[in-house]
Design a protein around this motif. Structure first.
Motif, short mmCIF file in Angstrom:
data_model
loop_
_atom_site.label_atom_id
_atom_site.label_comp_id
_atom_site.label_asym_id
_atom_site.label_seq_id
_atom_site.Cartn_x
_atom_site.Cartn_y
_atom_site.Cartn_z
N ILE A 53 -18.31 -14.72 3.27
CA ILE A 53 -17.58 -15.75 4.01
C ILE A 53 -18.28 -16.17 5.30
O ILE A 53 -17.75 -16.96 6.07
N GLY A 54 -19.47 -15.65 5.55
CA GLY A 54 -20.29 -16.18 6.61
C GLY A 54 -20.16 -15.51 7.96
O GLY A 54 -19.53 -14.46 8.12
N GLU A 55 -20.76 -16.16 8.95
CA GLU A 55 -20.95 -15.58 10.27
C GLU A 55 -19.66 -15.29 11.00
O GLU A 55 -19.62 -14.42 11.88
N LYS A 56 -18.59 -15.98 10.66
CA LYS A 56 -17.31 -15.76 11.33
C LYS A 56 -16.80 -14.33 11.15
O LYS A 56 -15.98 -13.85 11.91
N ALA A 57 -17.30 -13.64 10.13
CA ALA A 57 -16.84 -12.27 9.86
C ALA A 57 -17.74 -11.22 10.49
O ALA A 57 -17.50 -10.02 10.32
N LEU A 58 -18.77 -11.64 11.24
CA LEU A 58 -19.74 -10.67 11.74
C LEU A 58 -19.12 -9.63 12.65
O LEU A 58 -19.41 -8.43 12.51
N GLU A 59 -18.29 -10.04 13.60
CA GLU A 59 -17.70 -9.07 14.52
C GLU A 59 -16.82 -8.08 13.77
O GLU A 59 -16.78 -6.88 14.10
N TYR A 60 -16.08 -8.57 12.77
CA TYR A 60 -15.27 -7.66 11.95
C TYR A 60 -16.18 -6.65 11.24
O TYR A 60 -15.91 -5.44 11.24
N ASP A 61 -17.25 -7.14 10.64
CA ASP A 61 -18.15 -6.24 9.91
C ASP A 61 -18.80 -5.22 10.84
O ASP A 61 -18.95 -4.04 10.49
N ARG A 62 -19.20 -5.67 12.04
CA ARG A 62 -19.78 -4.72 12.99
C ARG A 62 -18.78 -3.63 13.34
O ARG A 62 -19.14 -2.44 13.43
N ALA A 63 -17.53 -4.02 13.54
CA ALA A 63 -16.50 -3.03 13.87
C ALA A 63 -16.33 -2.02 12.74
O ALA A 63 -16.22 -0.81 12.97
N GLN A 64 -16.32 -2.50 11.51
CA GLN A 64 -16.16 -1.58 10.37
C GLN A 64 -17.32 -0.60 10.30
O GLN A 64 -17.12 0.59 10.04
N ARG A 65 -18.53 -1.09 10.51
CA ARG A 65 -19.69 -0.19 10.47
C ARG A 65 -19.64 0.79 11.64
O ARG A 65 -19.95 1.98 11.49
N ARG A 66 -19.25 0.30 12.83
CA ARG A 66 -19.21 1.15 14.01
C ARG A 66 -18.05 2.14 13.98
O ARG A 66 -18.09 3.17 14.68
N LYS A 67 -17.04 1.87 13.20
CA LYS A 67 -15.98 2.86 12.98
C LYS A 67 -16.44 3.95 12.01
O LYS A 67 -15.73 4.94 11.80
N GLY A 68 -17.57 3.75 11.38
CA GLY A 68 -18.07 4.75 10.43
C GLY A 68 -17.37 4.69 9.09
O GLY A 68 -17.24 5.72 8.41
N MET A 69 -16.96 3.50 8.67
CA MET A 69 -16.24 3.40 7.40
C MET A 69 -17.14 3.79 6.22
O MET A 69 -16.72 4.53 5.32
N VAL A 70 -18.37 3.28 6.20
CA VAL A 70 -19.29 3.63 5.12
C VAL A 70 -19.67 5.11 5.23
O VAL A 70 -19.73 5.83 4.23
N PHE A 71 -19.91 5.57 6.46
CA PHE A 71 -20.23 6.98 6.71
C PHE A 71 -19.13 7.89 6.16
O PHE A 71 -19.40 8.88 5.48
N GLY A 72 -17.87 7.54 6.43
CA GLY A 72 -16.76 8.34 5.93
C GLY A 72 -16.66 8.31 4.43
O GLY A 72 -16.38 9.33 3.78
N ALA A 73 -16.88 7.13 3.82
CA ALA A 73 -16.83 7.03 2.36
C ALA A 73 -17.95 7.86 1.72
O ALA A 73 -17.73 8.51 0.68
N GLU A 74 -19.12 7.83 2.34
CA GLU A 74 -20.23 8.63 1.81
C GLU A 74 -19.92 10.12 1.88
O GLU A 74 -20.23 10.88 0.93
N ASN A 75 -19.29 10.55 2.97
CA ASN A 75 -18.92 11.97 3.08
C ASN A 75 -17.84 12.35 2.09
O ASN A 75 -17.85 13.47 1.54
N ALA A 76 -16.90 11.45 1.86
CA ALA A 76 -15.85 11.70 0.86
C ALA A 76 -16.48 11.82 -0.53
O ALA A 76 -16.10 12.69 -1.33
N LEU A 77 -17.44 10.94 -0.80
CA LEU A 77 -18.09 10.98 -2.12
C LEU A 77 -18.87 12.28 -2.29
O LEU A 77 -18.87 12.88 -3.38
N LYS A 78 -19.51 12.75 -1.22
CA LYS A 78 -20.20 14.05 -1.30
C LYS A 78 -19.21 15.16 -1.64
O LYS A 78 -19.50 16.05 -2.44
N LYS A 79 -18.05 15.11 -1.00
CA LYS A 79 -17.03 16.14 -1.26
C LYS A 79 -16.54 16.04 -2.70
O LYS A 79 -16.36 17.07 -3.37
N MET A 80 -16.32 14.83 -3.17
CA MET A 80 -15.84 14.67 -4.54
C MET A 80 -16.88 15.13 -5.55
O MET A 80 -16.55 15.63 -6.63
N LYS A 81 -18.16 14.99 -5.19
CA LYS A 81 -19.23 15.42 -6.11
C LYS A 81 -19.30 16.93 -6.24
O LYS A 81 -19.98 17.44 -7.15
#
Length: 804
Positions: free
Chosen positions: A113-141
């Motif tokens: 959806i373009g550049e208007k979502a950049l600040e939202y995406d930065r916040a999600q990355r800076r909250k560690g959303m992908v980091f948390g999902a990766e750790n959850a996946l490690k635990k599930m594995k």
């Protein structure tokens, strides 16, 4: 037809797409979008619910019966085939929604959806959303069986995607001009992380630090008390905690950093919560336990929930699933029923980080310099260059705020410590609940649950009822996590976690029922520190009073309670206002409005005027009391509604009652008059523009499409009462997202409803066909088939066959 309506509005007013473009980015190529062969018209089709599609990897045939609600009843011969079929069927009806939510979770909206979502995406990355999902996946594995199930689900989704031609893509892909990706177990982990974030509760450490610095500790404690003067907790007050033998962490002597933070990231909706309750055999009209659950979330289309029956020869479950995750989330099987409400425990803390220099590669900890880890976040932007965001990680967690993102100096930052980053096997909990047969099985299933903190209600055909407040909870010292902490001091770290067996819980309580409504989990006798996270104070008391009002309860009683519009908040404040309101300075029109609300029975019903008056008046009054919080150059959270009313009634001359913009000294009685006059003026203006301010119109409850509530794909002005403080917690865009009532007969009998429909296709009659029944307080009867050969209530059958 919905698409004709949408295309008509598109062609008549291109302004809609201009607005859409300014919020979301580029519109699709119009010629392609309107193409007869592959455009939006191809989505105007009926649901395909018969035939024998071939699925790669199935070991045996899977029967999928559909009832007249488009609810699939899946019968497989083994679990791998079951979850592969669940993935396939869910994707068939909800593909765009389930994938879009993983984009949102992972901070990838800018890609589509373009550049208007950049600040939202930065916040999600800076909250560690992908980091948390990766750790959850490690635990599930670490759980080989769960890995196989996740892979089977992914293969099912991908089998459906592989069969799709572009002309049959869900309409939202055509609107945004992109294509579905292959599903992976990581996407399921991201979806579960999305829910973890949505339900993580309040997170006001930085705002409270600002308030502490501005108002001082004594004033702060009045505004944000750990316990209100009234407390009707989740776990009954008479609970004996003497079995707990692990003490609370001792409070260190370190000083709090009183930094000023101007802006914080967007928080989850403050009304995210739920109701659940269960009565035992002695309080049930039939002698069978009865359980109810209604999660309160955003009202969106497609709906957050997708109802399914999932069965093999070994187990049989039914209820609300979360598209993208395995199993039933809130539902029942042959032996037990379960449901969740948000426990809103404080499991997210903030630490001030001092970097050694501008490179930020090291930070101060325990009088030494400790290495930070750099994670480069690559954020793709539609039509633009990739944006690279440097996020440094400490042992606490990601430095979410720094000089590049809402922070202060270049050599300091604020790091997040969140249980959601630790990683847990929540998928195991959900699947084990689906197959549980007893209280012990339910308890064992909860062992794997880490976050978000939830109140898990339970009932069984054996006659047991229970409620556990489950999650991984830090054993905090008194006050820990209320304010920003010094990240260089080891004593400020989480020292340990509360053992699971010491989490607050109750089984078969003497009062004969269990309940939760996001209120305080315990009273002050519980031996661990529990921070007041803005706990709910009204729904819980209505529910508990109801179950203490008589000896026996029926299904009709449960339905009535779930749809109860009694406004306890208004009933506790308005009589006091009426006794102290100076009516001598009110105009004739104002007196007429006053008479209307004085005659109110405090039920926030849709056809009445009084709930609109209350809503407008309360808004005016609340913000007058806390005018000191408005337009500040720092992030502040308003005090809780309950405490506001407490102060209006008990401290009418408190300095906060004085308006800062007037030369006079006001008290609560003055604010009652001023706010009432403002409210009446607002209502009169609203009426001149919109007609009579009946509550249904004034509140304007809507169920909006996930893409900025596109009008043709949304529903507006729904005739439903209630507000955020009533049991029927329906606001303008938030409320009961799934209502369920289960009687634990053999087999169980159940009712359900949600504000949407089973199909994610706006062109389908099943897209929003539940909404009117939901608004009216009605339900559908769950068709709980007992074997694959039972065709009672079945309108069509699809047989999924192995692809050779």
């Amino acid at each position: 037809m919905k698409y004709i309506k949408f295309i008509g509005s598109l062609l008549l007013t291109i302004l809609i797409f201009y607005i859409f473009n300014t919020k979301l980015g580029s519109i699709p190529p119009i010629g392609k979008f309107l193409s007869p062969s592959q455009g939006v018209w191809q989505n105007e089709t009926n649901e395909e619910i018969d035939g024998s599609p071939q699925i790669v990897g199935l070991s045996e045939e899977v029967k999928v019966h559909y009832d007249d609600q488009l609810i699939p009843h899946i019968f497989a011969q083994n679990d791998l085939d079951l979850y592969k079929a669940q993935g396939y069927i869910t994707a068939k009806h909800r593909l765009w929604q389930m994938e879009f939510q993983t984009y949102a979770a992972g901070g990838r909206l800018s890609e589509i959806i373009g550049e208007k979502a950049l600040e939202y995406d930065r916040a999600q990355r800076r909250k560690g959303m992908v980091f948390g999902a990766e750790n959850a996946l490690k635990k599930m594995k670490e759980d080989p069986e769960i890995v196989l199930f996740l892979e089977a689900y992914s293969e099912g989704v991908n089998s459906y995607i592989s069969q799709l031609e572009e002309k049959n893509f869900p309409v939202e892909y055509k609107l945004l001009d992109y294509k579905p990706e292959q599903w992976t177990p990581k996407k399921t982990a991201l979806l579960l992380m999305y829910m973890t974030d949505m339900l993580c509760g309040g997170d006001s450490d930085l705002e409270y630090t600002n308030a502490l610095r501005e108002f001082g500790k004594d004033r702060f404690d009045i505004l944000y008390p750990d316990f209100f003067d009234v407390n009707d907790p989740v776990i009954p007050k008479e609970t004996d905690w003497s079995f707990i033998d692990v003490p609370m962490t001792e409070t260190p002597q370190s000083q709090l950093p009183l930094d000023s933070v101007a802006e914080t990231m967007e928080k989850p909706h403050p009304n995210n919560g739920s109701n659940n309750w269960a009565v035992g055999p002695e309080k049930s009209y039939s002698g069978n336990p009865i359980l109810a659950n209604d999660p309160h979330l955003g009202l969106n289309l497609p709906s957050i929930w997708f109802v399914m029956q999932l069965a093999t020869p070994e187990h049989n479950s039914y209820g609300a699933t979360l598209p993208g995750a395995l199993g039933v989330i809130s539902g029942f099987n042959t032996h037990i029923a379960w449901g969740e409400t948000n426990a809103t425990r404080d499991v997210k803390d903030w630490y001030k980080i001092e970097f050694k220099d501008a490179t930020r590669t090291q930070y101060k900890y325990n009088n030494e310099w400790k290495d930070a880890t750099l994670r480069i976040e690559e954020i793709k932007i539609k039509g633009r260059k990739v944006f690279l965001d440097s996020v440094f990680y400490t042992h606490h967690g990601p430095v979410s705020y720094d000089h590049t993102f809402k922070g202060n100096g270049q050599k300091e930052g604020y790091a997040m410590k969140w249980v959601g980053h630790i990683g847990g096997n929540n998928q195991r909990t959900l699947l084990d609940l689906n197959t549980a047969k007893s209280y012990d099985d339910y308890l064992k299933a909860l062992d794997h649950w880490v976050a978000p903190a939830q109140n898990f209600v339970f009932a069984s055909t054996q006659g047991d009822i229970a409620l556990w407040i489950q999650g991984l909870f830090p054993n905090k010292w008194q006050g820990q996590g209320k304010f920003l902490m010094d990240g260089s001091k080891p004593e400020n770290d989480w020292q340990s976690f509360i053992p699971k067996e010491f989490n607050a819980h109750t089984k078969n309580p003497e009062r004969g029922f269990v309940s939760s409504a996001n209120q305080h989990p315990v009273d002050s006798s519980y031996p661990y520190y529990v921070f007041n996270d803005g706990y709910e104070m009204y729904r819980n008391r209505i529910i508990n009073d109801f179950f203490q009002s008589k000896d026996k309860f029926t299904i009709e009683d449960f339905k009535s309670l779930q749809n109860n519009n009694f406004n306890l908040k208004a009933s506790e404040l308005l009589p006091h206002i009426f006794d102290h309101l100076d009516t001598s300075i009110l105009s004739t029109d104002e007196l007429a409005v006053l008479e209307t609300i004085k005659a109110w029975d405090f039920n926030s019903d849709p056809e009445k005027l009084a709930p609109s008056i209350w809503s407008a008046w309360w808004q005016e009054l609340f913000y007058l009391v806390w005018d000191e919080f408005k337009d500040r150059d720092m992030a502040l959270d308003y005090p809780f509604a309950y405490q506001t009313i407490y102060m209006l009634k008990n401290h009418p001359n408190d300095p906060f009652m004085d308006l800062i913009d007037t030369p006079e000294t006001e008290n609560a009685n003055n604010l009652f008059v001023i706010s009432f006059k403002n409210a009446v003026a607002h209502l009169k203006e609203w009426e001149s523009n919109n007609g009579k301010y009946t509550y249904v119109k004034y509140k304007g409850t809507r169920v909006g499409h996930l893409l900025q509530a596109l009008p043709a794909f949304s529903r507006f002005d729904l005739p439903i009462g209630g507000d955020g403080s009533t049991v029927n917690a329906a606001t303008n865009d938030h409320g009961p997202s799934w209502r369920m009532i289960v009687e634990m007969s053999s087999p169980p009998k159940a009712l359900g409803i949600y504000p949407g429909g089973q199909s994610g296709n706006p062109g389908s009659k099943y897209y929003d066909n539940f909404i009117d029944r939901w608004a009216d307080g009605n339900y559908f009867e769950a068709l709980f088939l007992q074997n694959p050969n039972d065709n009672n209530g079945v309108i069509a059958t699809q047989t999924l066959t192995p692809k050779q």
